[in-house]
Design a protein around this motif. Structure first.
Motif, PDB file in Angstrom:
ATOM      1  N   GLU A   1     -13.700 -70.019   1.766  1.00  0.00           N
ATOM      2  CA  GLU A   1     -12.963 -69.373   2.852  1.00  0.00           C
ATOM      3  C   GLU A   1     -11.492 -69.172   2.486  1.00  0.00           C
ATOM      4  OE1 GLU A   1     -13.765 -72.032   6.049  1.00  0.00           O
ATOM      5  OE2 GLU A   1     -15.549 -70.924   6.719  1.00  0.00           O
TER       6      GLU A   1
ATOM      7  N   GLN B   1     -11.419 -66.254   0.168  1.00  0.00           N
ATOM      8  CA  GLN B   1     -12.174 -65.115   0.696  1.00  0.00           C
ATOM      9  C   GLN B   1     -13.361 -64.749  -0.206  1.00  0.00           C
ATOM     10  OE1 GLN B   1      -9.277 -61.999   1.294  1.00  0.00           O
ATOM     11  NE2 GLN B   1      -8.439 -62.964   3.128  1.00  0.00           N
TER      12      GLN B   1
ATOM     13  N   THR C   1     -16.726 -64.393   0.095  1.00  0.00           N
ATOM     14  CA  THR C   1     -17.668 -64.280   1.206  1.00  0.00           C
ATOM     15  C   THR C   1     -19.075 -64.731   0.843  1.00  0.00           C
ATOM     16  OG1 THR C   1     -16.382 -62.412   2.020  1.00  0.00           O
ATOM     17  CG2 THR C   1     -18.586 -62.707   2.941  1.00  0.00           C
ATOM     18  N   ASN C   2     -19.607 -64.216  -0.268  1.00  0.00           N
ATOM     19  CA  ASN C   2     -20.992 -64.552  -0.640  1.00  0.00           C
ATOM     20  C   ASN C   2     -21.159 -66.058  -0.845  1.00  0.00           C
ATOM     21  OD1 ASN C   2     -21.796 -61.893  -0.526  1.00  0.00           O
ATOM     22  ND2 ASN C   2     -21.475 -61.522  -2.706  1.00  0.00           N
TER      23      ASN C   2
ATOM     24  N   SER D   1     -19.270 -68.421   0.406  1.00  0.00           N
ATOM     25  CA  SER D   1     -19.107 -69.105   1.689  1.00  0.00           C
ATOM     26  C   SER D   1     -20.398 -69.043   2.497  1.00  0.00           C
ATOM     27  CB  SER D   1     -17.963 -68.465   2.481  1.00  0.00           C
ATOM     28  OG  SER D   1     -16.736 -68.591   1.795  1.00  0.00           O
ATOM     29  N   GLN D   2     -21.072 -67.891   2.443  1.00  0.00           N
ATOM     30  CA  GLN D   2     -22.343 -67.764   3.164  1.00  0.00           C
ATOM     31  C   GLN D   2     -23.398 -68.704   2.584  1.00  0.00           C
ATOM     32  OE1 GLN D   2     -22.928 -63.569   2.661  1.00  0.00           O
ATOM     33  NE2 GLN D   2     -21.731 -63.016   4.459  1.00  0.00           N
TER      34      GLN D   2
ATOM     35  N   LYS E   1     -24.087 -68.446  11.678  1.00  0.00           N
ATOM     36  CA  LYS E   1     -22.819 -68.001  11.091  1.00  0.00           C
ATOM     37  C   LYS E   1     -23.060 -67.085   9.897  1.00  0.00           C
ATOM     38  CE  LYS E   1     -18.946 -69.489  11.398  1.00  0.00           C
ATOM     39  NZ  LYS E   1     -17.698 -68.926  11.957  1.00  0.00           N
TER      40      LYS E   1
ATOM     41  N   ASP F   1     -22.220 -62.947  10.276  1.00  0.00           N
ATOM     42  CA  ASP F   1     -20.950 -62.772   9.565  1.00  0.00           C
ATOM     43  C   ASP F   1     -20.515 -61.310   9.631  1.00  0.00           C
ATOM     44  OD1 ASP F   1     -18.753 -62.923   7.905  1.00  0.00           O
ATOM     45  OD2 ASP F   1     -19.710 -64.303   6.512  1.00  0.00           O
ATOM     46  N   SER F   2     -19.198 -61.094   9.740  1.00  0.00           N
ATOM     47  CA  SER F   2     -18.675 -59.723   9.796  1.00  0.00           C
ATOM     48  C   SER F   2     -19.021 -58.932   8.543  1.00  0.00           C
ATOM     49  CB  SER F   2     -17.155 -59.748   9.987  1.00  0.00           C
ATOM     50  OG  SER F   2     -16.547 -60.468   8.926  1.00  0.00           O
ATOM     51  N   GLN F   3     -19.135 -59.633   7.405  1.00  0.00           N
ATOM     52  CA  GLN F   3     -19.597 -58.985   6.174  1.00  0.00           C
ATOM     53  C   GLN F   3     -21.051 -59.360   5.967  1.00  0.00           C
ATOM     54  OE1 GLN F   3     -17.006 -59.091   2.803  1.00  0.00           O
ATOM     55  NE2 GLN F   3     -18.696 -58.975   1.338  1.00  0.00           N
TER      56      GLN F   3
ATOM     57  N   PRO G   1     -24.495 -60.449   4.772  1.00  0.00           N
ATOM     58  CA  PRO G   1     -24.873 -61.237   3.577  1.00  0.00           C
ATOM     59  C   PRO G   1     -25.830 -60.452   2.681  1.00  0.00           C
ATOM     60  CG  PRO G   1     -26.092 -61.993   5.496  1.00  0.00           C
ATOM     61  CD  PRO G   1     -25.090 -60.997   6.008  1.00  0.00           C
TER      62      PRO G   1
END
Length: 612
Positions: free
Chosen positions: A168, A171, A173-174, A176-177, A202, A206-208, A210
């Motif tokens: 996080e 940033q 993202t992948n 973090s997911q 979550k 997610d806004s992005q 996965p």
């Protein structure tokens, strides 16, 4: 679902460049394996033309990642190992860290998590020195996965939590997911269903969006969580979505997991038809995973099978011994009984004669039983050797035929679609030809051996240039000698002619050269030269490895069946058929084999053929 190494590229790269093709391949890693692989072949072609070793290593790392996602772990491992060799040579620290992490991932797949942790910790140590946040996060994820596999759930939770915080912060993202997915799984294991649901949601919300792999894991995880909570409607909905995503990824492990969860959901709903349908899908993919694992781990499985077999044989021997003891006790009691009765009976003399006859019959029966046991034992030994040879041949064929056949199918498909330029066709067909030629040599070797075992092989004696056969064999080992940095010194002035069967001569020379390459140390050389006497023309093949002791030399020269294959200096493995073929074909061609060796210094094989 594991954190795999993937190259990070710039947002834009000129077309027809290495970075461009690597970036395009990464786009299709989860959705179109064949398309991703095609882009990597293009990148590899440019990198090799430019002789850019670091770029070649990057292509291998991406190939390893793609094959890992596809489930072809043996091919993925080969690419990671090759990349590690290049990166060490070029002092490419980050590339080495990725290769180590890739090797750890394959060990993780095989359940060797203790060994995997060692590679991950080596990799993360390099990444921390380089201040590389991305691969530090990936290593933390993989460390947590292995800790979880080893039931070290508290340590795994801390690793996943640290990876989430770093992901996080930077940033990522992948990653973090993935960390959220793994934290959810830990909560599920500890029966913290609300926390598990929170982390899975979550990921999905997610806004992005996965990637399909993480989405499939999260959806199936929610299905599993709702199933455990007794909410079968939600479990079914998320389970179907997870199964669909897993099918789109094409990863066998995720399909097996999601189908198993759905089968349990429908069973709880008493929808036995659907439960059975998904149970069969789960069985199919579990069988595929088992079969692939069996091929890649053939040496481990054979060892385990041998140990199990020994235990069974020991148990049978103990049982047989106990039965024999019981028989002896029983026979002893009978004898004592008859002796006692003989004292009190009128027919002592008659009984004594009958007892002698009875003993003779027992002796005859015992001899017959011993003869039958000896025959059964010898037959079992022959059958066991045939079975081991059959298993080894199937292993060789399944491994060596898979790659060229898949390549041939791919090239035919690309040619049908006109996706290849003429230059690309020449490059791909040249590579394909070498693969097919290599496979043909393996098949020819095995078929000749099998034919010679069944009814012998017809020998055609003709005039052969022995030095040309040696040159052809040297050329066929280009990849192996390049990897080990071994050179050849092939000394001759004019063509050297012999009288022999050309096919069997080629196999003899190729197997002895293969043996020399196998046991030659890194950065060494192999000498090939010639001599003659009144009757024979001789070829000398000399490597400078650890050499052989006299006992091993005598074993090789006197054996009449397949020897156990030993690992080479770079842990190469063989079939154990090579030296058997050499000796058998030398006998067929009226040739001879001699060996000179100095332990710790060198080994020299001297092969004698009839002069022309």
């Amino acid at each position: 679902m594991l954190a795999y190494p993937n190259q990070v590229f710039a947002a834009f790269s000129p077309k027809d460049s290495i970075d461009y093709y690597l970036q395009e391949s990464k786009k299709y890693s989860y959705t179109d394996f064949q398309k991703a692989k095609l882009y990597l072949y293009k990148a590899d072609k440019i990198a090799r033309l430019a002789q850019d070793k670091n770029s070649i290593a990057n292509v291998m790392l991406q190939l390893g990642a793609n094959y890992y996602i596809n489930g072809s772990y043996d091919i993925a491992l080969k690419n990671y190992i090759k990349a590690a060799v290049i990166c060490e040579t070029e002092n490419n620290k980050l590339g080495l860290a990725k290769a180590l992490m890739g090797q750890g991932l394959i060990q993780q797949v095989y359940g060797r998590d203790k060994e995997a942790l060692k590679n991950f910790k080596k990799s993360i140590a390099i990444c921390r020195v380089l201040n590389d946040a991305q691969y530090t996060v990936k290593n933390l994820l993989n460390i947590g996965i292995s800790q979880s596999n080893l039931s070290q759930f508290d340590e795994a939770y801390r690793s996943f939590l640290e990876s989430l915080k770093l992901g996080e912060q930077y940033q990522l993202t992948n990653d973090s997911q993935m960390a959220r997915n793994k934290l959810a799984n830990i909560h599920f294991i500890k029966n913290n269903l609300d926390s598990a649901t929170y982390y899975y949601q979550k990921v999905i919300n997610d806004s992005q969006k996965p990637n399909l792999w993480e989405e499939a894991f999260a959806l199936s995880g929610l299905s599993e969580t709702y199933l455990k909570a007794g909410n079968y409607t939600q479990a079914e909905d998320y389970g179907l979505r997870g199964f669909k995503a897993a099918k789109m990824v094409g990863a066998k492990w995720d399909i097996a997991r999601s189908s198993e969860i759905l089968s349990k959901v429908y069973f709880r709903q008493k929808n036995f038809k659907s439960a059975y349908h998904y149970l069969m899908i789960n069985k199919k993919y579990n069988d595929l995973l088992f079969a692939e694992s069996k091929i890649r781990e053939v040496n481990i499985l054979q060892l385990e099978a041998k140990e199990a077999e020994n235990e069974k044989l020991e148990a049978k021997a103990e049982t047989a011994q106990q039965k024999l003891n019981n028989i002896r006790i029983f026979v002893g009691c009978i004898i004592l009984l008859f002796l006692s009765l003989s004292i009190f009976t009128y027919y002592y003399y008659k009984y004594n004669k009958q007892r002698g006859k009875f003993y003779k019959e027992i002796d005859i029966k015992n001899r017959e039983i011993q003869s039958q046991q000896s025959l059964i034992t010898s037959q079992n030994i022959v059958l066991e050797e045939l079975n081991q040879t059959k298993n080894r041949i199937f292993s060789i064929l399944s491994h060596d035929l898979k790659t060229p056949i898949n390549s041939l199918i791919q090239v035919i498909e690309l040619n049908k679609q006109n996706d290849l330029t003429k230059e690309e066709q020449l490059f791909v067909f040249e590579k394909l030809q070498k693969q097919v030629e290599g496979t043909a040599l393996v098949l020819n070797n095995l078929l000749r051996w099998a034919n010679s075992q069944i009814d012998g092989t017809s020998i055609i004696f003709e005039k052969i240039a022995l030095n040309q056969i040696a040159e052809e064999s040297i050329s066929s080992f280009y990849a192996e000698v390049a990897k080990k940095k071994v050179s050849f010194e092939h000394s001759y002035n004019n063509d050297i002619f012999i009288k022999a069967d050309i096919g069997q001569t080629r196999i003899i020379i190729q197997n002895i050269i293969a043996n020399a390459v196998k046991f030659a140390p890194l950065n060494s050389h192999i000498e090939i030269f010639y001599s003659s006497d009144n009757h024979y023309q001789k070829i000398h093949i000399k490597d400078f490895g650890n050499g052989l002791n006299q006992q091993k030399i005598e074993e090789i020269l006197s054996f009449n069946r397949r020897l156990s294959s030993e690992k080479g200096t770079s842990m190469e493995e063989g079939t154990g058929l090579g030296l058997l073929l050499v000796k058998q074909f030398l006998i067929n061609n009226k040739g001879q084999l001699n060996i000179k060796s100095i332990e710790g210094e060198m080994t020299e094989f001297i092969i004698s053929f009839l002069k022309d």
